[in-house]
Design a protein around this motif. Structure first.
Motif: not given
Length: 739
Positions: A494-501, A578-584, A586-592, A636-643
């Motif tokens: 999943l991290l690789a998926t976000f990295m490739w996005t 969950m927080l520091w090795s995934f959510l943070l 992924v949040a940085l990637i989605l922001l980029f 970009i639709t993954w941002t809904i997960g934070y909502l």
């Protein structure tokens, strides 16, 4: 005709309950209407009167005054007085306040107590009690100093005859037991607390005092006394209020069977010489910090001690009925122990255990008994995936396979970087979906739900014969290495998926917004190292920081095979991975990705460039589909997960369904936008299935053909992005600025 007398209704403040025309107040509040403040005029020093305000008084404990000592005194800014709120029946009673000497602190009191005479001991005890009345402010040093003062006072001759000093010391001990557990460091306090508990045992032979966290009871031995039973029972006679009722009985046949009894100790007396028996009950084990047994939960363990002067025992029987949340915890084991002062730790020597409705112990010793318990958390295992997830993920898997094959077979029609980037994204997403749908559920969930009794017998047999010293109050569920492997793989892919996005968004930026410049050298190699290497590094660091042999739940959850997120109290923990090795990350990637998305949509898709000429203007539908195409490929639709983290049940549920539908079908969306709508795909489908007509809905993200007049610009143009085979654009040399 008769009429019943009606009591007037009453209005109660602060959650008070009106019964029979009278306000029954919660324990925190007092007064006829459960009002808070009480003002008392006291003589704080020679001839000086001061109004003292006590804003919150908990029944059974002392409260501090709002008024403070003057800042220039030794105890500057400390409360100048404390006041006890006791209870007679249902009625809270406020005792007169005790006034602090603002020029004395614990260190000065400790230096005086050794030589203090009987007339000064009471003042020292009272000042010590006041200075320890704020337990959350106590430190290891203040606990040590106050405990030493208490020991020296309790060792004074005939101190039990000084009721004021005795009560003040016991109140101080009770307040120390309210201090933060982190302050009870084993190495710094073990000698101090051992001295205090030993002194308490001796003091219990002569006094009867009860405080909120500690109680001592003393009874004389009669010549015909063969057994002495001490019990602490939950008293529900007051109805709204609950308290603990202490009782000592002689010559009883054995332990009582009343389940409301929290703890009981039965001494079998021999060689009775008309002595005395003393009992001490601690409501928690903070004075008994073990190096072996570690407590991870907030569950309090009661400690009970019996002491005989003028007689001996041939055995002690104990029964504990601990209070714990049975809906969240399941008792798996217990150990009968006593505090061994020779090693300053718990020991099981000379003790045996049984279990029925009580946790029973039999020991050869008489002092400082406890029952150590080991619980297993009752996990709410995740329910099997619903049809939405199965259908959505199934369609995504099929769509991703089609897209990967299509991209590979038609790779000669586009740049190799475009093919590789999209195939890498689809491959990481495909593996994630396959692992998710096949392995996200913990196999322990199936074992537990299918046959709970068999599960318990197989993995957690309750040994009622072997009294072995426990090492922890929590037992982990059966180890499941497969679930840990699944969590690691899901984490990585999943991290690789976000990295490739993120890498796809980088490529879009380079090829669309910097179209006249070539891609950097070794672009594919660099992107591959980043796309597959950084997620591997994050997962490796996370495993190294959290995973330990037998402690897989530091890394993953038990409810399902994914990263750990909650602490023991089921609250989101900042320390869990969950927080520091995934959510943070992924949040940085989605922001980029979002920044690149806004750039592309504003600068390319929705902006009319006057330097470009087209055969026809792009329609609104084409722009919308182009925008959606970028949203999908950038995740970009993954941002809904934070909502979904919004603390509102209905809102969170709506976002949960939207998130599930959009992201479970992300692979299908990519297939539709990047495969089914390709001219090459539509052409071949039309040839194979002539009756099938695929509508022409052009969109961005395919080839753009540029015609330029200068040779160096032509070379650059050949290396520009051809992102969409459904969208082409001619640029005449006359529209380009001269360079």
């Amino acid at each position: 005709e008769t009429t019943e007398s009606m009591l007037p209704p009453c209005f109660c403040l602060n959650n008070g309950v009106c019964q029979d025309g009278t306000c029954i107040c919660p324990e925190e509040w007092v007064g006829s209407l459960c009002e808070i403040a009480s003002i008392y005029t006291a003589n704080i020093s020679e001839g000086i009167l001061k109004n003292l305000t006590f804003q919150r008084l908990i029944v059974g404990k002392y409260g501090s005054s709002a008024e403070k000592c003057e800042p220039d005194t030794v105890n500057g800014n400390s409360s100048i007085a404390i006041r006890m709120c006791s209870r007679v029946g249902k009625t809270p009673i406020l005792q007169p306040p005790q006034i602090l000497n603002c020029n004395e602190n614990l260190d000065s009191l400790a230096s005086q107590v050794e030589t203090a005479d009987a007339s000064n001991v009471s003042a020292i005890a009272s000042n010590t009690q006041i200075l320890t009345s704020m337990p959350n402010q106590l430190t290891t040093q203040t606990i040590s100093t106050a405990a030493n003062i208490a020991v020296k006072i309790l060792k004074k001759p005939n101190i039990s005859e000084n009721a004021q000093a005795s009560v003040a010391v016991m109140a101080t001990v009770s307040q120390l037991l309210d201090a933060n557990e982190t302050e009870f460091n084993y190495n710094n306090l073990i000698d101090v607390t051992a001295s205090l508990t030993r002194t308490m045992e001796e003091f219990s032979l002569t006094s009867n005092i009860t405080q909120s966290n500690v109680a001592i009871q003393s009874v004389p031995l009669k010549l015909n006394s063969s057994t002495i039973l001490f019990s602490a029972q939950r008293d529900t006679a007051l109805g709204y209020f609950q308290s603990t009722k202490l009782e000592v009985q002689e010559n009883v046949p054995g332990l009582i069977g009343d389940l409301s009894t929290e703890v009981q100790i039965l001494l079998n007396i021999i060689n009775n010489n008309n002595g005395r028996v003393g009992f001490v009950l601690y409501q928690n084990d903070k004075f008994f910090q073990s190096r072996i047994y570690k407590s991870h939960s907030s569950f309090s363990k009661q400690i009970v001690s019996g002491n005989i002067d003028g007689g001996r025992t041939n055995g002690v029987e104990l029964a504990f009925s601990p209070k714990y949340n049975a809906s969240e915890l399941q008792l798996r084991d217990h150990a009968c122990v006593f505090w061994d002062y020779t090693i300053n730790d718990w020991s099981t020597a000379g003790c045996t255990k049984e279990r029925d409705q009580f946790l029973r112990c039999s020991c050869n010793h008489t002092t400082n008994f406890a029952v150590l318990m080991a619980f297993q958390i009752k996990y709410n295992y995740a329910k099997p995936l619903d049809y939405i997830s199965y259908i959505g993920i199934g369609l995504s898997i099929a769509g991703l396979v089609i897209t990967i094959l299509f991209q590979i077979f038609t790779r000669k029609t586009r740049r190799s970087s475009v093919t590789w980037m999209l195939v890498s994204l689809c491959f990481s997403m495909l593996i994630f979906n396959i692992i998710f749908i096949s392995g996200i559920e913990n196999r322990n969930a199936g074992n537990h739900s299918s046959d709970t009794n068999r599960y318990n017998q197989q993995y957690h047999t309750y040994d009622t014969t072997s009294n072995t010293l426990l090492t922890s109050d929590l037992i982990d569920p059966p180890a499941d290495p497969w679930c840990t492997v699944v969590a690691v793989l899901l984490h990585y892919f999943l991290l690789a998926t976000f990295m490739w996005t993120a890498l796809n968004s980088t490529q879009l930026y380079l090829l669309l917004l910097r179209a006249m410049k070539p891609l950097p050298e070794h672009f594919l190699v660099t992107m591959s190292v980043i796309g597959w290497g950084i997620p591997a590094a994050v997962v490796a660091i996370t495993l190294g920081a959290t995973y330990r042999e037998g402690k897989a739940l530091n890394y993953r959850q038990e409810e399902f095979c994914w990263l750990a997120a909650l602490d023991q109290n089921q609250n989101f923990s900042m320390e869990k991975p969950m927080l520091w090795s995934f959510l943070l990350p992924v949040a940085l990637i989605l922001l980029f990705n979002f920044i690149i998305f806004v750039n592309i949509t504003v600068s390319v898709i929705w902006r009319d460039n006057k330097n470009l000429t087209r055969n026809k203007k792009d329609s609104f539908m084409k722009k919308m589909i182009g925008t959606i195409s970028i949203v999908v490929v950038l995740g970009i639709t993954w941002t809904i997960g934070y909502l979904m983290l919004i603390n509102h049940e209905e809102t969170s549920l709506i976002f949960s369904y939207v998130f599930c539908i959009l992201n479970a079908t992300q692979g299908l969306q990519i297939c539709i936008l990047y495969t089914f709508r390709s001219p090459f795909f539509k052409k071949n489908v039309s040839e194979v299935f002539p009756v099938v007509s695929v509508p022409e809905i052009p969109a961005y993200l395919r080839s753009g053909i540029y015609y330029v007049s200068k040779s160096h610009l032509a070379r650059h143009a050949k290396e520009t992005f051809r992102p969409s085979e459904t969208f082409s654009e001619d640029i005449s040399s006359s529209n380009l600025p001269n360079s």
